[in-house]
Design an enzyme around this catalytic site. Sequence first.
Site, PDB file in Angstrom:
ATOM      1  N   CYS A   1     -17.476   4.163  22.336  1.00 23.28           N
ATOM      2  CA  CYS A   1     -18.673   4.809  22.881  1.00 23.28           C
ATOM      3  C   CYS A   1     -19.284   3.787  23.840  1.00 23.28           C
ATOM      4  O   CYS A   1     -18.546   3.012  24.454  1.00 23.28           O
ATOM      5  CB  CYS A   1     -19.612   5.256  21.764  1.00 23.28           C
ATOM      6  SG  CYS A   1     -20.061   3.931  20.635  1.00 23.28           S
TER       7      CYS A   1
ATOM      8  N   ARG B   1     -21.281   5.659  17.165  1.00 23.87           N
ATOM      9  CA  ARG B   1     -20.532   6.909  17.244  1.00 23.87           C
ATOM     10  C   ARG B   1     -19.062   6.719  16.882  1.00 23.87           C
ATOM     11  O   ARG B   1     -18.480   7.528  16.164  1.00 23.87           O
ATOM     12  CB  ARG B   1     -20.660   7.490  18.656  1.00 23.87           C
ATOM     13  CG  ARG B   1     -21.994   8.170  18.900  1.00 23.87           C
ATOM     14  CD  ARG B   1     -22.165   8.543  20.344  1.00 23.87           C
ATOM     15  NE  ARG B   1     -22.591   7.403  21.139  1.00 23.87           N
ATOM     16  CZ  ARG B   1     -22.853   7.420  22.442  1.00 23.87           C
ATOM     17  NH1 ARG B   1     -22.721   8.555  23.093  1.00 23.87           N
ATOM     18  NH2 ARG B   1     -23.245   6.346  23.081  1.00 23.87           N
TER      19      ARG B   1
END
Length: 724
Positions: A152, A158
């Site tokens: 990410c 994430r």
Amino acid sequence: MGRGVSLRALSAAEFGVPGPGVPAPRDPLPKWLRWTQYSPLGRRMAGTRFVAFKVPLRKSFEQNLLPEQRFSPRDLLRKVQERKEELGLIIDLTFTTRYYSRQDLPPATRYCKILTRGHEIPSRKSFLRFRDLVRRFLMANRDNDKLIGVHCTHGLNRTGYLVCRYLIEVEGMEPNAAIELFNTSRGHPMERPNYIQDLQRRVPGCELKDLGSGVRKESSAPAKAQEHPQPPLAVPRSSSSARQRQEEQKNLEQRKQKKQNHQEERKQKKQKHLEMEHQEERKQKKLEHLQTEQLEERKQNHQEQRKQKKLKHQEQNHLEMEHQEQRKQKKREDLEQEHLEMEHVEERKQKKLKHQEQNHLEHRKQKKQNHVELEHLEVEHQEQKKQKNLEQSNLKMEHQEQREQNHLEQRKQKKLKHLELGHQKQKKQKQQEQNHVELEHLEMEHQEQREQKEQNHLEQRKQSKLEHQEQNHLEMEQQERRKQKKQKHLEQNLEQEHQEQRKQKKLKHLEMEHQEQRKQKEQNQEQRKKKKLKHQEQNHLEMEHQEQRKQKKLEHQEMEHQEKRKQKEQNHLEQRKQKKQKHQEQNHLEMEHQEQRKQKNLELQEQEHLEQKKQKKLQHQEQRKQKKQKHLEQNDLEMEHQEQRKQKKLDKRQQRKQNQQEQKQQNSLGQNSLGQNFLEHNNQEQEALELPCPESPRNCCLSPPPRKKKKKQQQELCHQQDLS
């Protein structure tokens, strides 16, 4: 942009700027400083193929960074190669496309993008796509050990969430163990508490529980039989003998035993049925397992076949490329030979044209000389004739007229001959010119035929290699024969040798010129390539500048667009408020009108209801009176009918008694004791019939009529008496 979300909003979500309703992050550092603080590439996660790293940036971002802080896609691939590993798949989780593009990566590495917002837990749809991508990559790359790179913006939150969720739900790993494994391999711990809490709530997916087994067991247990059977609903009428009671008790006991046996059989059947169902379920599970194994084997075989086909296809392509290169070289050689032949043919044509022009000029000169000589002879002949005529004029004056006539005739004949000769000369000239044109036309046709032959020859060369080799062999033999002929011809004619030497020198000179031209062309091509590379670099720089300008323009447009949106929203809210107020006033008025209408309707309905009730009461009273009158009339008629029936019955009974008394008197002598008893019995019954009915007259008319059997018995007895 085409979407509702602006690019500024996307960049804010990507770089950690808090949106509406999201708490601000703890660290107040800007995004580009935070990006530099994280390590660019983590280690490979033990027992998996996952590698986490932060987002690599293209060259346009390197202006604001130090050389040590830069991290581009090339740097990523170089660092992975230094570890003696290979990246097969890159999964991009950023919510923008401005950091780098697919063109910055080599074509061998596969690139997939899943747009996921920052600070928010990824949706189920994004996780399912992540899971499908990983599964397909692992199925397609079983034979190798290529890695799956996930990133990410920082390669932490994430990426950690999706990787850990995959390990928990697909691989069956515990949540805390998955989070620790990711933190140790990445070198930095996960920071978002909402991600960590959501992962800790997840349940491992490999621990499959057999739900519904208890329900089956409970439902499969047969219901208990009733210990005390229900008593019979009605006891049949029977005699009071003890035997019948004993038989009834025995029947009851037998029925109980039968019921118990039937229940036991049912239990056994149910147990057998359940066992059969369990066996069938096991068989189905085994079949499904075998089918899955077969499908996996087929997939593996199919993948192996595909790989073999790919290798064969690559080999074929390589061979085709080699053949094409060889063909191109041969074509170049053939074109060079044809070029030389065409030049040689042009030289021959020029020589032929020069030779023909020289012959034509010589022929014209000879014709002119012959014509001049003929004219000179004619002049001399005329002079001689004049002299003779003068000499003869003195001698023969008489024959002057005849001679003059003859002379005139001769002159005419000569003139005609001279004209005929001139006409013949003109015809010859025209024929020569026509022959010259025909020769040129034939040469042109011959050239066209040669060109057609050369084209056909090129096509034949492309069609088959063997024919080309044979033709080359024949051409070599012809060249050898030509050389032999040339040598003989050189021995015979020294002048021709000199000409052939000149031709050879010219050919060599042409070859040298052709080679120099080739070199010049190659040098020009190299210069062009260099210019193209420079031009491409300049275009690339211009494209980058244009992209930066576009980004700035887009940001400016987005700001203007946001301001316009805010103004529109404010105007829209004000309009809505005004509309709501108007709508509320209208609704209030409508409600008042509706209430008034309802009150009026209720009053009208009450009045109508009261009137209907009055009318119904009157109708009901009239109907009751009519029914009472009808009922009284019916009762009167029934009473009359009953009285008439009674009188008829009494008359009939009296007649029967009289008839019976007469029959008794007639048959008193031959009547048996049995007949007397029977008659007495009949008399008793008749007397019982003659008794008055204790019920009311209304119920007496409903008494059942006499049975037909008794009538038949009486008739039979009367018939027997008559016979006796």
